[in-house]
Design a protein around this motif. Sequence first.
Motif, PDB file in Angstrom:
ATOM      1  N   ASP A  44       8.889   1.012  -3.952  1.00 54.72           N
ATOM      2  CA  ASP A  44       8.782   0.716  -2.524  1.00 54.72           C
ATOM      3  C   ASP A  44       8.211  -0.693  -2.362  1.00 54.72           C
ATOM      4  O   ASP A  44       8.778  -1.635  -2.863  1.00 54.72           O
ATOM      5  CB  ASP A  44       7.970   1.787  -1.790  1.00 54.72           C
ATOM      6  N   GLU A  45       7.061  -0.839  -1.705  1.00 53.07           N
ATOM      7  CA  GLU A  45       6.466  -2.161  -1.485  1.00 53.07           C
ATOM      8  C   GLU A  45       5.355  -2.490  -2.477  1.00 53.07           C
ATOM      9  O   GLU A  45       4.674  -3.499  -2.337  1.00 53.07           O
ATOM     10  CB  GLU A  45       5.921  -2.251  -0.048  1.00 53.07           C
ATOM     11  N   VAL A  46       5.167  -1.651  -3.484  1.00 58.81           N
ATOM     12  CA  VAL A  46       4.091  -1.850  -4.455  1.00 58.81           C
ATOM     13  C   VAL A  46       4.654  -2.427  -5.747  1.00 58.81           C
ATOM     14  O   VAL A  46       5.583  -1.866  -6.332  1.00 58.81           O
ATOM     15  CB  VAL A  46       3.353  -0.518  -4.731  1.00 58.81           C
ATOM     16  N   GLU A  47       4.092  -3.544  -6.151  1.00 59.45           N
ATOM     17  CA  GLU A  47       4.490  -4.206  -7.391  1.00 59.45           C
ATOM     18  C   GLU A  47       3.254  -4.352  -8.271  1.00 59.45           C
ATOM     19  O   GLU A  47       2.211  -4.811  -7.812  1.00 59.45           O
ATOM     20  CB  GLU A  47       5.074  -5.576  -7.054  1.00 59.45           C
ATOM     21  N   VAL A  65      -6.525   0.081  -9.725  1.00 59.08           N
ATOM     22  CA  VAL A  65      -5.743  -0.342  -8.568  1.00 59.08           C
ATOM     23  C   VAL A  65      -5.837   0.749  -7.507  1.00 59.08           C
ATOM     24  O   VAL A  65      -5.753   1.937  -7.826  1.00 59.08           O
ATOM     25  CB  VAL A  65      -4.250  -0.550  -8.943  1.00 59.08           C
ATOM     26  N   TYR A  66      -6.016   0.351  -6.253  1.00 55.86           N
ATOM     27  CA  TYR A  66      -5.999   1.283  -5.122  1.00 55.86           C
ATOM     28  C   TYR A  66      -4.692   1.053  -4.376  1.00 55.86           C
ATOM     29  O   TYR A  66      -4.411  -0.070  -3.941  1.00 55.86           O
ATOM     30  CB  TYR A  66      -7.203   1.037  -4.203  1.00 55.86           C
ATOM     31  N   ILE A  67      -3.901   2.103  -4.233  1.00 57.65           N
ATOM     32  CA  ILE A  67      -2.581   1.995  -3.614  1.00 57.65           C
ATOM     33  C   ILE A  67      -2.542   2.871  -2.361  1.00 57.65           C
ATOM     34  O   ILE A  67      -2.723   4.081  -2.438  1.00 57.65           O
ATOM     35  CB  ILE A  67      -1.478   2.434  -4.606  1.00 57.65           C
ATOM     36  N   ARG A  68      -2.297   2.252  -1.239  1.00 57.16           N
ATOM     37  CA  ARG A  68      -2.168   3.004   0.014  1.00 57.16           C
ATOM     38  C   ARG A  68      -0.767   3.618   0.080  1.00 57.16           C
ATOM     39  O   ARG A  68       0.225   2.975  -0.269  1.00 57.16           O
ATOM     40  CB  ARG A  68      -2.400   2.098   1.208  1.00 57.16           C
ATOM     41  N   VAL A  69      -0.727   4.870   0.535  1.00 60.33           N
ATOM     42  CA  VAL A  69       0.547   5.583   0.604  1.00 60.33           C
ATOM     43  C   VAL A  69       0.722   6.229   1.977  1.00 60.33           C
ATOM     44  O   VAL A  69      -0.235   6.384   2.728  1.00 60.33           O
ATOM     45  CB  VAL A  69       0.649   6.672  -0.494  1.00 60.33           C
ATOM     46  N   GLY A 112      -4.304   6.493  -1.800  1.00 60.07           N
ATOM     47  CA  GLY A 112      -5.051   6.883  -0.624  1.00 60.07           C
ATOM     48  C   GLY A 112      -4.260   6.747   0.657  1.00 60.07           C
ATOM     49  O   GLY A 112      -3.374   5.895   0.778  1.00 60.07           O
ATOM     50  N   GLU A 113      -4.620   7.592   1.619  1.00 59.52           N
ATOM     51  CA  GLU A 113      -4.013   7.555   2.959  1.00 59.52           C
ATOM     52  C   GLU A 113      -5.104   7.839   3.973  1.00 59.52           C
ATOM     53  O   GLU A 113      -6.003   8.656   3.744  1.00 59.52           O
ATOM     54  CB  GLU A 113      -2.923   8.624   3.054  1.00 59.52           C
ATOM     55  N   ASP A 114      -5.022   7.178   5.118  1.00 59.89           N
ATOM     56  CA  ASP A 114      -5.975   7.385   6.202  1.00 59.89           C
ATOM     57  C   ASP A 114      -6.003   8.852   6.591  1.00 59.89           C
ATOM     58  O   ASP A 114      -4.952   9.456   6.835  1.00 59.89           O
ATOM     59  CB  ASP A 114      -5.575   6.519   7.398  1.00 59.89           C
ATOM     60  N   ALA A 115      -7.183   9.444   6.631  1.00 60.72           N
ATOM     61  CA  ALA A 115      -7.320  10.865   6.951  1.00 60.72           C
ATOM     62  C   ALA A 115      -7.504  11.122   8.436  1.00 60.72           C
ATOM     63  O   ALA A 115      -7.624  12.272   8.855  1.00 60.72           O
ATOM     64  CB  ALA A 115      -8.490  11.464   6.169  1.00 60.72           C
TER      65      ALA A 115
END
Length: 116
Positions: A44-47, A65-69, A112-115
């Motif tokens: 997707d948008e993560v490299e 690495v912290y990756i927002r999903v 992680g995703e905003d809860a």
Amino acid sequence: MLLAIHPKLPMRSKAATRDFYLHNLGFKDIGQVDYPDYLMVRLDEVEIHFFSFPTLDPATNDGQVYIRVKDIETWFASLKTTGIRLTELKTMPWKQKEFSTWDIDNNVLTFGEDAN
């Protein structure tokens, strides 16, 4: 003006790292040239980029690495089918739903995703 970030993590073996990210996490190899000591993968948008570190001791590796999903429950469920080691998916005090996994060199990937 900043546009994106592509973290660079250490790897002991390019072939093994490529295999882990492509077959377990669904990333694609995006290298235009096959440099022996460098790997670039994208989903997707993560490299994420990797540099050769053949003497790396995974027990002392602090790469993270912290990756927002988006739709973290679905992402978590899909990774559970791969058999890779995962933490529990839980809501953290800082209002993020999160879980983590480790690659073959002990680099930590936290999703992680905003809860709210």
